[in-house]
Design a protein around this motif. Structure first.
Motif, PDB file in Angstrom:
ATOM      1  N   PRO A  21       0.837  -1.207   0.000  1.00  0.00           N
ATOM      2  CA  PRO A  21       0.000   0.000   0.000  1.00  0.00           C
ATOM      3  C   PRO A  21       0.872   1.256   0.000  1.00  0.00           C
ATOM      4  O   PRO A  21       2.040   1.223   0.403  1.00  0.00           O
ATOM      5  CB  PRO A  21      -0.810  -0.121   1.297  1.00  0.00           C
ATOM      6  CG  PRO A  21      -0.779  -1.573   1.636  1.00  0.00           C
ATOM      7  CD  PRO A  21       0.538  -2.087   1.136  1.00  0.00           C
ATOM      8  N   GLN A  22       0.288   2.369  -0.441  1.00  0.00           N
ATOM      9  CA  GLN A  22       1.058   3.594  -0.643  1.00  0.00           C
ATOM     10  C   GLN A  22       1.788   4.054   0.616  1.00  0.00           C
ATOM     11  O   GLN A  22       2.966   4.426   0.563  1.00  0.00           O
ATOM     12  CB  GLN A  22       0.142   4.698  -1.157  1.00  0.00           C
ATOM     13  CG  GLN A  22       0.866   5.944  -1.607  1.00  0.00           C
ATOM     14  CD  GLN A  22      -0.088   6.940  -2.237  1.00  0.00           C
ATOM     15  OE1 GLN A  22      -0.603   7.827  -1.557  1.00  0.00           O
ATOM     16  NE2 GLN A  22      -0.320   6.808  -3.524  1.00  0.00           N
ATOM     17  N   GLU A  23       1.121   4.040   1.764  1.00  0.00           N
ATOM     18  CA  GLU A  23       1.764   4.533   2.981  1.00  0.00           C
ATOM     19  C   GLU A  23       2.919   3.634   3.411  1.00  0.00           C
ATOM     20  O   GLU A  23       3.938   4.108   3.907  1.00  0.00           O
ATOM     21  CB  GLU A  23       0.737   4.668   4.113  1.00  0.00           C
ATOM     22  CG  GLU A  23      -0.216   5.837   3.938  1.00  0.00           C
ATOM     23  CD  GLU A  23       0.518   7.172   3.749  1.00  0.00           C
ATOM     24  OE1 GLU A  23       1.540   7.404   4.434  1.00  0.00           O
ATOM     25  OE2 GLU A  23       0.086   7.965   2.901  1.00  0.00           O
ATOM     26  N   ARG A  24       2.781   2.326   3.225  1.00  0.00           N
ATOM     27  CA  ARG A  24       3.895   1.432   3.548  1.00  0.00           C
ATOM     28  C   ARG A  24       5.049   1.658   2.576  1.00  0.00           C
ATOM     29  O   ARG A  24       6.221   1.597   2.946  1.00  0.00           O
ATOM     30  CB  ARG A  24       3.449  -0.024   3.502  1.00  0.00           C
ATOM     31  CG  ARG A  24       4.490  -0.990   4.079  1.00  0.00           C
ATOM     32  CD  ARG A  24       4.074  -2.431   3.929  1.00  0.00           C
ATOM     33  NE  ARG A  24       2.745  -2.676   4.458  1.00  0.00           N
ATOM     34  CZ  ARG A  24       2.032  -3.772   4.191  1.00  0.00           C
ATOM     35  NH1 ARG A  24       2.528  -4.695   3.399  1.00  0.00           N
ATOM     36  NH2 ARG A  24       0.839  -3.927   4.719  1.00  0.00           N
ATOM     37  N   GLY A  39     -12.206   4.515  -3.203  1.00  0.00           N
ATOM     38  CA  GLY A  39     -11.293   3.855  -2.271  1.00  0.00           C
ATOM     39  C   GLY A  39     -11.019   4.726  -1.062  1.00  0.00           C
ATOM     40  O   GLY A  39     -10.529   5.853  -1.205  1.00  0.00           O
ATOM     41  N   SER A  40     -11.315   4.240   0.114  1.00  0.00           N
ATOM     42  CA  SER A  40     -11.209   5.063   1.323  1.00  0.00           C
ATOM     43  C   SER A  40      -9.767   5.367   1.707  1.00  0.00           C
ATOM     44  O   SER A  40      -9.515   6.303   2.467  1.00  0.00           O
ATOM     45  CB  SER A  40     -11.920   4.372   2.491  1.00  0.00           C
ATOM     46  OG  SER A  40     -11.358   3.090   2.732  1.00  0.00           O
ATOM     47  N   GLN A  41      -8.793   4.609   1.179  1.00  0.00           N
ATOM     48  CA  GLN A  41      -7.389   4.845   1.491  1.00  0.00           C
ATOM     49  C   GLN A  41      -6.685   5.685   0.436  1.00  0.00           C
ATOM     50  O   GLN A  41      -5.505   6.008   0.593  1.00  0.00           O
ATOM     51  CB  GLN A  41      -6.656   3.503   1.641  1.00  0.00           C
ATOM     52  CG  GLN A  41      -7.283   2.551   2.643  1.00  0.00           C
ATOM     53  CD  GLN A  41      -7.394   3.138   4.024  1.00  0.00           C
ATOM     54  OE1 GLN A  41      -6.419   3.674   4.541  1.00  0.00           O
ATOM     55  NE2 GLN A  41      -8.558   3.044   4.634  1.00  0.00           N
ATOM     56  N   TRP A  42      -7.378   6.056  -0.626  1.00  0.00           N
ATOM     57  CA  TRP A  42      -6.760   6.825  -1.702  1.00  0.00           C
ATOM     58  C   TRP A  42      -6.611   8.281  -1.300  1.00  0.00           C
ATOM     59  O   TRP A  42      -7.424   8.837  -0.556  1.00  0.00           O
ATOM     60  CB  TRP A  42      -7.580   6.703  -2.977  1.00  0.00           C
ATOM     61  CG  TRP A  42      -7.486   5.325  -3.583  1.00  0.00           C
ATOM     62  CD1 TRP A  42      -6.558   4.371  -3.296  1.00  0.00           C
ATOM     63  CD2 TRP A  42      -8.365   4.761  -4.566  1.00  0.00           C
ATOM     64  NE1 TRP A  42      -6.795   3.238  -4.032  1.00  0.00           N
ATOM     65  CE2 TRP A  42      -7.889   3.448  -4.833  1.00  0.00           C
ATOM     66  CE3 TRP A  42      -9.476   5.225  -5.249  1.00  0.00           C
ATOM     67  CZ2 TRP A  42      -8.502   2.606  -5.751  1.00  0.00           C
ATOM     68  CZ3 TRP A  42     -10.098   4.394  -6.174  1.00  0.00           C
ATOM     69  CH2 TRP A  42      -9.609   3.092  -6.413  1.00  0.00           C
ATOM     70  N   SER A  43      -5.565   8.920  -1.813  1.00  0.00           N
ATOM     71  CA  SER A  43      -5.210  10.269  -1.362  1.00  0.00           C
ATOM     72  C   SER A  43      -6.281  11.302  -1.691  1.00  0.00           C
ATOM     73  O   SER A  43      -6.377  12.327  -1.003  1.00  0.00           O
ATOM     74  CB  SER A  43      -3.879  10.691  -1.985  1.00  0.00           C
ATOM     75  OG  SER A  43      -3.959  10.705  -3.395  1.00  0.00           O
ATOM     76  N   SER A  94     -12.301   0.039   1.700  1.00  0.00           N
ATOM     77  CA  SER A  94     -10.880  -0.226   1.901  1.00  0.00           C
ATOM     78  C   SER A  94     -10.373  -1.300   0.944  1.00  0.00           C
ATOM     79  O   SER A  94      -9.186  -1.606   0.937  1.00  0.00           O
ATOM     80  CB  SER A  94     -10.627  -0.666   3.350  1.00  0.00           C
ATOM     81  OG  SER A  94     -11.389  -1.825   3.657  1.00  0.00           O
ATOM     82  N   HIS A  95     -11.265  -1.839   0.127  1.00  0.00           N
ATOM     83  CA  HIS A  95     -10.901  -2.844  -0.876  1.00  0.00           C
ATOM     84  C   HIS A  95     -11.366  -2.347  -2.236  1.00  0.00           C
ATOM     85  O   HIS A  95     -12.415  -2.751  -2.744  1.00  0.00           O
ATOM     86  CB  HIS A  95     -11.543  -4.193  -0.549  1.00  0.00           C
ATOM     87  CG  HIS A  95     -11.102  -4.779   0.766  1.00  0.00           C
ATOM     88  ND1 HIS A  95      -9.876  -5.382   0.936  1.00  0.00           N
ATOM     89  CD2 HIS A  95     -11.718  -4.806   1.967  1.00  0.00           C
ATOM     90  CE1 HIS A  95      -9.758  -5.777   2.189  1.00  0.00           C
ATOM     91  NE2 HIS A  95     -10.852  -5.439   2.840  1.00  0.00           N
TER      92      HIS A  95
END
Length: 280
Positions: free
Chosen positions: A64-67, A136-140, A156-157
């Motif tokens: 994932p982007q943050e990792r 996507g809830s994790q997208w910037s 989140s998926h």
């Protein structure tokens, strides 16, 4: 006689048998083909002044982007490409050049075919606020829904979003131009209930920058020089249009109603130069 391991490694390095490698975090060739080709073009154009450097072979699945950014900060990888925000601009070495020349900020709506008449009546953001998006809830760029008071269902998926749209969990799912065509427009058999809405586009700035660890200023300088070279000789434009030109033409942005969203980007970032592909 058996040479010590440390001496053997040094001899191999000096003999050129071990080529220098650039560790790129996002290396999925099916998803990042354009960006990886852009990296290779920059490395090729700067070999004479900076030496041989090759993209390392991919290993495993992209994190994932943050990792990915955590790996960049820790020096586990050398390069990532991400949208800028205040924290990333502070903590990383970023080149303020949009790799996609503003294109990612133009978004087409994927909708259910039966809902086409409802979207044909959308003339403003107030009209769009009567409908519900999925994203996507994790997208910037997910926070832009709240910033612009647009109802949204977050997941989140994100691999499930097209199926969720088919099941009418929400009314639309906006995608970058090339994503919309790859996922729905060019493959109607995959999701026969869905279509690209023909009259609307959302617009907001969504640049993607090269990002480097702060301990590697020379690498950032090399990429800055390479970007200048490929813009000057026309090879950046050629690469961009080879990957996206047909999808840009088919999207017919000049004939769509453009709904402009408020952005949360940091102030002072340079505007992307879209003149070579965006027709007024």
């Amino acid at each position: 006689m058996t040479l010590p391991r440390w001496l053997l490694a040094g001899l191999l390095l000096c003999s050129g048998l071990q080529a220098a490698e650039l560790r790129v975090c996002q290396h999925d060739a099916s998803r990042y083909a354009y960006r990886l080709e852009l990296i290779r073009l920059i490395l090729e154009r700067t070999t004479a002044t900076h030496g041989e450097l090759h993209v390392a072979a991919a290993h495993g699945v992209d994190p994932p982007q943050e990792r990915c950014l955590a790996q960049l900060r820790a020096g586990m990888v050398d390069l990532a490409y991400v949208p800028p925000n205040a924290e990333r601009l502070r903590d990383l070495r970023m080149i303020p050049f949009d790799l996609h020349a503003g294109m990612l900020g133009y978004r087409l709506l994927l909708i259910h075919r039966e809902d086409a008449p409802s979207f044909a009546r959308v003339q403003s953001l107030d009209d769009l606020r009567l409908l519900r998006g999925g994203f996507g809830s994790q997208w910037s760029d997910f926070p832009l829904f709240a910033l612009n008071r647009l109802p949204v269902v977050g997941s989140s998926h994100p691999e499930n979003l097209l199926a969720m749209l088919t099941e009418r969990r929400f009314d639309y799912y906006h995608r970058a131009l090339h994503e919309a065509w790859e996922e729905v427009g060019d493959h109607p058999e995959r999701h026969p209930e869905l279509m690209i809405e023909p009259g609307l586009a959302l617009v907001y700035p969504l640049p993607v920058y090269f990002a480097f660890n702060r301990a590697e200023p020379e690498l950032r300088q090399r990429f800055e020089e390479g970007l200048s070279l490929i813009q000057a000789d026309g090879s950046f434009r050629e690469l961009f249009l080879r990957h996206f030109g047909e999808q840009l033409r088919r999207s017919q942005l000049s004939q769509r109603r453009l709904l402009i969203l408020q952005s949360d980007l940091p102030e002072g970032l340079p505007a992307a130069d879209s003149r070579f592909w965006l027709q007024p």
